[in-house]
Design a protein around this motif. Structure first.
Motif, short mmCIF file in Angstrom:
data_model
loop_
_atom_site.label_atom_id
_atom_site.label_comp_id
_atom_site.label_asym_id
_atom_site.label_seq_id
_atom_site.Cartn_x
_atom_site.Cartn_y
_atom_site.Cartn_z
N GLY A 162 -8.91 -9.79 13.68
CA GLY A 162 -7.49 -9.48 13.55
C GLY A 162 -7.07 -8.36 14.48
O GLY A 162 -6.44 -7.39 14.07
N ASP A 163 -7.42 -8.49 15.78
CA ASP A 163 -7.20 -7.40 16.72
C ASP A 163 -5.90 -7.52 17.51
O ASP A 163 -5.70 -6.79 18.48
CB ASP A 163 -8.38 -7.27 17.67
N THR A 164 -5.02 -8.43 17.11
CA THR A 164 -3.71 -8.51 17.76
C THR A 164 -2.84 -7.36 17.26
O THR A 164 -2.55 -7.26 16.07
CB THR A 164 -3.03 -9.86 17.47
N LEU A 165 -2.43 -6.50 18.18
CA LEU A 165 -1.67 -5.31 17.83
C LEU A 165 -0.17 -5.48 18.04
O LEU A 165 0.63 -4.84 17.37
CB LEU A 165 -2.17 -4.11 18.65
N ASN B 220 0.83 -1.21 0.00
CA ASN B 220 0.00 0.00 0.00
C ASN B 220 0.86 1.26 0.00
O ASN B 220 2.05 1.24 0.32
CB ASN B 220 -0.92 0.02 1.23
N ASP B 221 0.22 2.35 -0.38
CA ASP B 221 0.85 3.67 -0.34
C ASP B 221 0.34 4.43 0.87
O ASP B 221 -0.82 4.30 1.25
CB ASP B 221 0.50 4.47 -1.61
N GLU C 278 5.59 -17.84 3.33
CA GLU C 278 5.42 -16.40 3.28
C GLU C 278 6.67 -15.60 2.91
O GLU C 278 6.55 -14.42 2.59
CB GLU C 278 4.90 -15.90 4.64
N MET C 279 7.85 -16.20 2.94
CA MET C 279 9.06 -15.41 2.71
C MET C 279 9.26 -15.10 1.23
O MET C 279 8.98 -15.93 0.37
CB MET C 279 10.29 -16.15 3.25
N TYR C 280 9.74 -13.89 0.96
CA TYR C 280 10.16 -13.49 -0.38
C TYR C 280 11.66 -13.78 -0.49
O TYR C 280 12.49 -13.00 0.01
CB TYR C 280 9.90 -12.00 -0.61
N SER C 281 12.00 -14.90 -1.11
CA SER C 281 13.39 -15.33 -1.20
C SER C 281 13.83 -15.41 -2.65
O SER C 281 13.01 -15.65 -3.54
CB SER C 281 13.57 -16.71 -0.53
N GLU D 248 1.61 -13.20 2.63
CA GLU D 248 0.45 -13.81 3.25
C GLU D 248 -0.82 -13.17 2.70
O GLU D 248 -0.78 -12.16 1.99
CB GLU D 248 0.50 -13.65 4.77
N ARG D 249 -1.96 -13.72 3.08
CA ARG D 249 -3.23 -13.23 2.58
C ARG D 249 -3.51 -11.84 3.14
O ARG D 249 -3.59 -11.66 4.36
CB ARG D 249 -4.36 -14.18 2.98
N PRO D 250 -3.65 -10.83 2.30
CA PRO D 250 -3.91 -9.48 2.81
C PRO D 250 -5.25 -9.41 3.55
O PRO D 250 -6.20 -10.09 3.18
CB PRO D 250 -3.93 -8.61 1.55
#
Length: 413
Positions: free
Chosen positions: A270-273, A2-3, A56-59, A105-107
């Motif tokens: 998704g409330d884990t901060l 995202n921007d 999930e890693m970008y390798s 991962e899934r956005p």
């Protein structure tokens, strides 16, 4: 990915400034590490059977070297601690950092494939008081952000021996129920069975609700450490809940685990901060000495959504309006002089009408407009128009900067 555009960046800047101030008050110093690290670093520390490493890693490989965009910051900071032999300089080290991370991962709301994290790490202190102070830092920071409904969950997963014993006990419980588990949890039985406790599948949740508790497998030292954490949190006045099912998706954790949740009305499930815990074996596993460590990370995007703090957007103080092409150069000089005095200034070099320029000044929220035409330049003056008080004065150019600075200063009091 995202921007972050100008109308939102002020909230990010406010959050980052508060975080740095809070961390420094607790004795932390800022560290910055590369966004790219050797792939093996993450496989070794996070765990080969974790979702992060598996999915999930970008390798990528470059010149026969395996590299990965960092999916989290703890491993890179630990690598820097070992590489620079920080343990030889001081008995306890406190670092904070923030920057971009990358996970395929899934956005979802507040979570992107390139995301930003805030991070604190403490090296060299094995005691539960250290853990409690770190949790207190996070809770205090979220209070400054005015995040509602903040809740603290804590658990202990013990040391490596307790993990081995619990793994065996959990597998013994799950094996007769294997066919009832989801396909993903059946796969995890052979790789990382503790992650089944964190399954989002409703059928899995019902099964693990009856599973043995990890607390039953803790050593006496592990129990004493966890009891010490709870006493310290109580002494600090930090409300908390012990969640015996709390696990985290990275293999390096030992003993203390915690999560901070909040703003459920905004974030839903998704409330884990923020989340973190101890990783007392990582430094030694990376080739350093035996140094205990604990840390946490928090996602900036979710904190921005959760925060209810009112943030004033940045604005331009003064607007210089040249009338005619011959006034533009003098207008730029005046703009430069205003900026030297810390006055945020916009110089209109487009050559539009006075009406259009004043419309633009009002749209930017400017307090004053300085009008320069041929007559003003010939007389060595500028027309200073107070856009809030709706007054206008002719002031000598030699006095304009001082007078404008004084007016803006008195208005900000």
């Amino acid at each position: 990915m995202n921007d972050v555009l100008p109308d939102e960046i002020c909230r990010w800047q406010h959050l980052e400034r508060l975080f740095a101030e809070t961390a420094r008050c607790y004795g932390f110093s800022e560290v910055r590490t590369p966004c790219v690290e050797p792939t093996g670093l993450f496989v070794r520390t996070i765990g080969e059977a974790t979702d992060v490493v598996e999915k999930e890693m970008y390798s990528f490989t470059h010149h026969d070297e395996g590299l990965t965009l960092r999916p989290e910051s703890t491993a890179g900071l630990a690598r820097a601690y070992v590489e620079h032999r920080i343990h030889t300089r001081e008995p306890v080290t406190k670092w904070f950092s923030y920057g971009p991370m990358f996970r395929a991962e899934r956005p979802q709301r507040g979570r992107y494939r390139q995301f930003s994290q805030l991070d604190c790490e403490i090296y060299g202190d094995p005691g539960p008081g250290c853990d409690a102070e770190l949790i207190d830092l996070v809770v205090g920071f979220m209070a400054k952000l005015q995040i509602p409904d903040v809740r603290v969950l804590v658990n202990s997963i013990g040391g490596p021996e307790a993990r081995v014993r619990y793994r065996e006990g959990l597998l013994a419980f799950l094996e007769p129920r294997r066919a009832e588990l989801s396909a993903e949890s059946q796969r995890r039985m052979g790789t990382n069975p503790l992650r089944i406790l964190d399954s989002k599948n409703e059928g899995d949740k019902a099964i693990v609700a009856e599973a043995p508790s990890l607390a039953e497998f803790l050593s006496d030292d592990d129990k004493a450490h966890f009891d010490g954490l709870q006493r310290a949190l109580t002494a600090l006045g930090v409300p908390f809940t012990v969640d015996p099912r709390l696990v985290r998706g990275l293999d390096y954790y030992t003993r203390t685990l915690f999560e901070i949740k909040g703003a459920t009305d905004k974030l839903g499930a998704g409330d884990t901060l923020a989340g973190g815990g101890r990783y007392d074996n990582m430094i030694e596993e990376l080739g350093g000495p035996s140094v205990p460590a604990i840390g946490f990370a928090a996602g900036v995007e979710r904190l921005v959504i959760a925060s209810e703090a009112t943030i004033e957007p940045s604005r331009i103080d003064a607007y210089v309006s040249p009338l005619g092409a011959g006034a533009i150069e003098q207008a730029m000089i005046l703009g430069r002089d205003l900026r030297k005095h810390g006055i945020a200034t916009e110089v209109d070099t487009r050559g539009g009408s006075l009406k259009s320029q004043l419309r633009r000044a009002n749209a930017l929220g400017c307090s004053v407009a300085l009008i320069l035409g041929e007559n003003e330049i010939a007389a060595g003056t500028a027309q200073v128009k107070d856009l809030l008080g709706h007054t206008q004065d002719s002031i000598a150019l030699s006095d304009v900067v001082r007078i404008v600075a004084d007016r803006l200063k008195s208005r900000s009091r």
